[in-house]
Design a protein around this motif. Structure first.
Motif, PDB file in Angstrom:
ATOM      1  N   VAL A 170       0.717  -7.106  -7.376  1.00  0.00           N
ATOM      2  CA  VAL A 170       0.651  -5.580  -7.108  1.00  0.00           C
ATOM      3  C   VAL A 170       0.206  -5.265  -5.583  1.00  0.00           C
ATOM      4  CG1 VAL A 170      -1.308  -3.709  -7.207  1.00  0.00           C
ATOM      5  CG2 VAL A 170       0.027  -4.709  -8.479  1.00  0.00           C
TER       6      VAL A 170
ATOM      7  N   THR B 275       2.067   7.894  -4.432  1.00  0.00           N
ATOM      8  CA  THR B 275       3.127   7.167  -4.794  1.00  0.00           C
ATOM      9  C   THR B 275       3.187   5.723  -5.548  1.00  0.00           C
ATOM     10  OG1 THR B 275       2.259   5.348  -2.604  1.00  0.00           O
ATOM     11  CG2 THR B 275       3.075   7.581  -1.458  1.00  0.00           C
ATOM     12  N   HIS B 276       1.757   5.179  -5.926  1.00  0.00           N
ATOM     13  CA  HIS B 276       2.283   3.900  -6.438  1.00  0.00           C
ATOM     14  C   HIS B 276       2.737   4.464  -7.810  1.00  0.00           C
ATOM     15  CE1 HIS B 276      -0.135   0.681  -4.129  1.00  0.00           C
ATOM     16  NE2 HIS B 276       0.669   1.444  -3.729  1.00  0.00           N
ATOM     17  N   SER B 277       2.193   5.534  -8.220  1.00  0.00           N
ATOM     18  CA  SER B 277       2.902   5.865 -10.114  1.00  0.00           C
ATOM     19  C   SER B 277       4.978   7.146  -9.001  1.00  0.00           C
ATOM     20  CB  SER B 277       1.835   7.551 -10.391  1.00  0.00           C
ATOM     21  OG  SER B 277       1.847   7.891  -9.654  1.00  0.00           O
TER      22      SER B 277
ATOM     23  N   HIS C 134       0.456  -1.001  -0.154  1.00  0.00           N
ATOM     24  CA  HIS C 134       0.084  -0.080  -0.044  1.00  0.00           C
ATOM     25  C   HIS C 134       0.716   1.355  -0.038  1.00  0.00           C
ATOM     26  CE1 HIS C 134      -3.777  -2.143   0.442  1.00  0.00           C
ATOM     27  NE2 HIS C 134      -3.253  -2.607   1.141  1.00  0.00           N
ATOM     28  N   GLY C 135       2.015   0.928  -0.539  1.00  0.00           N
ATOM     29  CA  GLY C 135       3.439   2.426  -0.595  1.00  0.00           C
ATOM     30  C   GLY C 135       3.896   2.420   0.049  1.00  0.00           C
TER      31      GLY C 135
ATOM     32  N   GLU D 173      -1.684   6.960  -0.794  1.00  0.00           N
ATOM     33  CA  GLU D 173      -1.442   5.875  -1.616  1.00  0.00           C
ATOM     34  C   GLU D 173      -1.130   5.833  -3.572  1.00  0.00           C
ATOM     35  OE1 GLU D 173      -3.584   1.085  -1.528  1.00  0.00           O
ATOM     36  OE2 GLU D 173      -3.130   2.435   0.084  1.00  0.00           O
ATOM     37  N   ARG D 174      -2.286   5.865  -3.506  1.00  0.00           N
ATOM     38  CA  ARG D 174      -2.677   6.184  -5.231  1.00  0.00           C
ATOM     39  C   ARG D 174      -0.476   7.083  -5.575  1.00  0.00           C
ATOM     40  NH1 ARG D 174      -7.939   7.108  -7.092  1.00  0.00           N
ATOM     41  NH2 ARG D 174      -7.288   6.809  -9.128  1.00  0.00           N
TER      42      ARG D 174
ATOM     43  N   TRP E 269       8.794   4.391  -5.464  1.00  0.00           N
ATOM     44  CA  TRP E 269       8.428   3.254  -4.652  1.00  0.00           C
ATOM     45  C   TRP E 269       8.207   1.762  -5.719  1.00  0.00           C
ATOM     46  CZ3 TRP E 269       3.328   0.584  -6.539  1.00  0.00           C
ATOM     47  CH2 TRP E 269       2.215  -0.447  -5.162  1.00  0.00           C
ATOM     48  N   LEU E 270       8.012   2.340  -7.082  1.00  0.00           N
ATOM     49  CA  LEU E 270       7.642   1.554  -8.450  1.00  0.00           C
ATOM     50  C   LEU E 270       9.269   0.843  -8.984  1.00  0.00           C
ATOM     51  CD1 LEU E 270       6.142   3.846 -10.642  1.00  0.00           C
ATOM     52  CD2 LEU E 270       4.997   1.765 -10.384  1.00  0.00           C
TER      53      LEU E 270
ATOM     54  N   ARG F 279       9.927  -2.499  -5.741  1.00  0.00           N
ATOM     55  CA  ARG F 279       9.165  -3.254  -6.088  1.00  0.00           C
ATOM     56  C   ARG F 279       9.291  -4.043  -7.239  1.00  0.00           C
ATOM     57  NH1 ARG F 279       4.994  -4.511  -1.510  1.00  0.00           N
ATOM     58  NH2 ARG F 279       3.320  -5.446  -4.225  1.00  0.00           N
TER      59      ARG F 279
END
Length: 332
Positions: free
Chosen positions: A288, A273-275, A216-217, A270-271, A279-280, A283
């Protein structure tokens, strides 16, 4: 001078009135009491007029007389306890093994029993007594943070040589004071942005702690475990907000992040940080929803936010608004 105006039943109109001191005699719980109160008198006809504030004052004076005669703790001392020990009303009730709302009722004027009064009076008078209760019953509290905050305040009262708070804890206390409805998820993301943007503007990191690339980030694991009991609920902040040990530059950057990022929910952040590349990259090819404790290295974090600062032509921390606005537009 502002003149007191009230409706007089005798004059049948609004009139000015004066306050006089009177000695009253009344009964409370089967006992007679004599106490000093106030009386409102019409300036024109001299008759007594009803003023709600004066009636409240007199009722409190009667209760104070009862408290004094029966050795019941004063309302003023009751109200001072949460601030003195840095603990909320509900957590204090839980700590004492009472009903969750019991202490709140006493703060609203309900009269404690003699047994409960003696406990509260001893707590008010003796920080060492309160400290022993805090240590013995800390497992009754719903959050570790409530215990830690109260423990630090109590140790100051006892004159203990406290170890200075880590900078991340200083920042968290400030965030919980200013952001009244911040959830554990949102707190994690805000700490990540403080770490990143502080580096972008100051060329150094504000925290020593590393965050990890969870599903979740970004997450600071120790902070997650501290507040995990709140789940999706806002974290309970301190009763009082001490002046934070922050430099003017730290506070300026944090205040801008509070203004421009704390306005979004934890899920929205959270959204964001996912972009973002830290984080990318960390990971990698993980699914996901896969669990991971991979560390987001400070090198990647610093490099990304330096690029963001340059791309959005950020001259000062208030320009973080441009980035947060763009990110919100991008995910919608």
């Amino acid at each position: 001078m502002i003149e007191n105006i009230i409706f007089c039943e005798e004059c049948r109109k609004d009139v000015a009135y004066i306050e006089t001191e009177e000695i009253f005699q009344n009964e409370l719980k089967g006992e007679a009491f004599e106490y000093k109160g106030k009386k409102a008198v019409c300036n024109e006809c001299g008759s007594e007029v009803y003023v709600a504030e004066i009636e409240d004052y007199n009722l409190k004076a009667l209760y104070d007389a009862y408290r004094t005669k029966n050795s019941i703790i004063s309302l003023e001392n009751i109200l001072a306890i949460p601030e003195k020990y840095g603990i909320g009303k509900r957590p204090l009730s839980l700590l004492l093994g009472w009903g969750e709302m019991t202490f709140s009722r006493y703060c609203d004027g309900d009269m404690p029993s003699k047994q409960y009064s003696d406990i509260l009076q001893q707590i008010y008078n003796e920080p060492a007594f309160y400290d022993s209760i805090l240590e013995t019953n800390k497992n009754k509290l719903k959050s570790l943070s409530a215990y830690e905050k109260s423990k630090r305040v109590t140790e100051k009262l006892l004159g203990a040589n406290n170890i200075p708070l880590a900078k991340i804890d200083v920042v968290i206390e400030y965030l919980l004071c200013i952001c009244e409805d911040i959830t554990p998820l949102a707190l994690q993301k805000v700490l990540y942005y403080i770490q990143g943007f502080y580096y972008a503007f100051m060329d150094e990191f504000i925290f020593e702690e590393d965050c990890e690339a969870w599903a979740h980030g970004p997450v600071f694991p120790n902070i997650y475990h501290r507040y995990s009991s709140y789940r999706f609920d806002p974290i309970e902040g301190s009763v009082t907000c001490d002046e934070p040990v922050l430099t003017i530059y730290e506070k300026t950057i944090i205040d801008s992040i509070i203004k421009n990022l704390c306005c979004y929910s934890g899920k929205i952040l959270e959204r964001f940080t996912h972009s973002e590349m830290p984080w990318l990259i960390t990971r990698g090819d993980l699914p996901v929803s896969a669990s991971s404790n991979r560390i987001i290295h400070k090198k990647e974090l610093g490099k990304y936010f330096k690029v963001v600062k340059e791309r959005f032509n950020m001259i000062n921390p208030t320009d973080i608004e441009n980035y947060s606005t763009k990110m919100f537009e991008q995910i919608n």
